[in-house]
Design a protein around this motif. Sequence first.
Motif, short mmCIF file in Angstrom:
data_model
loop_
_atom_site.label_atom_id
_atom_site.label_comp_id
_atom_site.label_asym_id
_atom_site.label_seq_id
_atom_site.Cartn_x
_atom_site.Cartn_y
_atom_site.Cartn_z
N SER A 1 0.66 -0.89 0.04
CA SER A 1 -0.10 -0.37 -0.17
C SER A 1 0.87 1.29 -0.17
O SER A 1 2.09 1.50 0.93
CB SER A 1 -0.96 -0.53 1.43
N VAL A 2 1.04 2.20 -0.68
CA VAL A 2 1.16 3.40 -0.30
C VAL A 2 0.34 5.14 -0.94
O VAL A 2 -0.89 4.63 -0.25
CB VAL A 2 1.27 3.88 -1.70
N ASP A 3 0.63 5.40 0.14
CA ASP A 3 -0.18 6.83 0.44
C ASP A 3 -0.68 7.13 -0.16
O ASP A 3 0.21 7.26 -2.09
CB ASP A 3 1.06 7.81 1.51
N LYS A 4 -1.73 8.24 -0.01
CA LYS A 4 -2.72 8.99 -1.40
C LYS A 4 -2.77 10.19 -1.52
O LYS A 4 -3.08 10.39 -0.74
CB LYS A 4 -3.45 7.89 -2.04
N TYR A 5 -2.13 11.28 -2.20
CA TYR A 5 -1.76 12.66 -1.83
C TYR A 5 -2.98 13.27 -3.41
O TYR A 5 -3.11 12.39 -4.59
CB TYR A 5 -0.46 12.87 -2.25
N THR A 6 -3.83 14.25 -2.97
CA THR A 6 -4.25 14.79 -4.39
C THR A 6 -3.39 16.29 -4.73
O THR A 6 -3.69 17.15 -3.73
CB THR A 6 -5.35 15.40 -3.90
N LEU A 7 -3.76 16.93 -5.73
CA LEU A 7 -2.68 18.41 -5.67
C LEU A 7 -4.00 18.94 -6.41
O LEU A 7 -4.51 18.03 -7.78
CB LEU A 7 -1.69 18.31 -6.56
N HIS A 8 -4.51 19.63 -6.06
CA HIS A 8 -6.15 20.97 -6.45
C HIS A 8 -5.43 21.99 -6.02
O HIS A 8 -4.93 22.66 -4.97
CB HIS A 8 -6.53 20.25 -5.93
N LYS A 9 -6.38 23.10 -7.24
CA LYS A 9 -6.23 24.31 -6.94
C LYS A 9 -7.13 24.75 -5.86
O LYS A 9 -8.74 24.23 -6.09
CB LYS A 9 -7.21 25.16 -7.97
N ASP A 10 -7.22 25.56 -4.72
CA ASP A 10 -7.98 26.18 -3.21
C ASP A 10 -8.69 26.97 -4.42
O ASP A 10 -7.75 27.79 -4.52
CB ASP A 10 -7.46 26.36 -2.44
N GLN A 11 -9.92 27.30 -4.97
CA GLN A 11 -10.58 28.54 -5.14
C GLN A 11 -10.49 28.99 -4.09
O GLN A 11 -10.69 30.95 -4.37
CB GLN A 11 -12.11 28.25 -5.55
N LYS A 12 -10.74 29.36 -3.08
CA LYS A 12 -10.26 30.11 -2.12
C LYS A 12 -9.46 30.83 -1.76
O LYS A 12 -9.37 32.12 -2.29
CB LYS A 12 -10.76 29.94 -0.77
#
Length: 78
Positions: A2-13
């Motif tokens: 198992s590997v750690d899961k991450y998300t890269l996204h733009k925060d609209q605020k």
Amino acid sequence: MSVDKYTLHKDQKSQKWRLEKEGSDRAKKTYETKSEAVKDLRGAVGPSGGSVRIRKTDNTIQEERTYPRSKDPKRSPG
């Protein structure tokens, strides 16, 4: 394995790019630009590695990367 899961996204605020670990509301790291974030992903996920979903500004998935490459659970192009 198992590997750690991450998300890269733009925060609209805040209009900043956030790298968040799955299941957490806190940003592991924030960036001014997407290109700055993508260049730093390998270091940001740390030595244990992980899988990162990179999202577009409209929040659709652009691509997924695994660091280090040897932890990629499937051997497929992309």
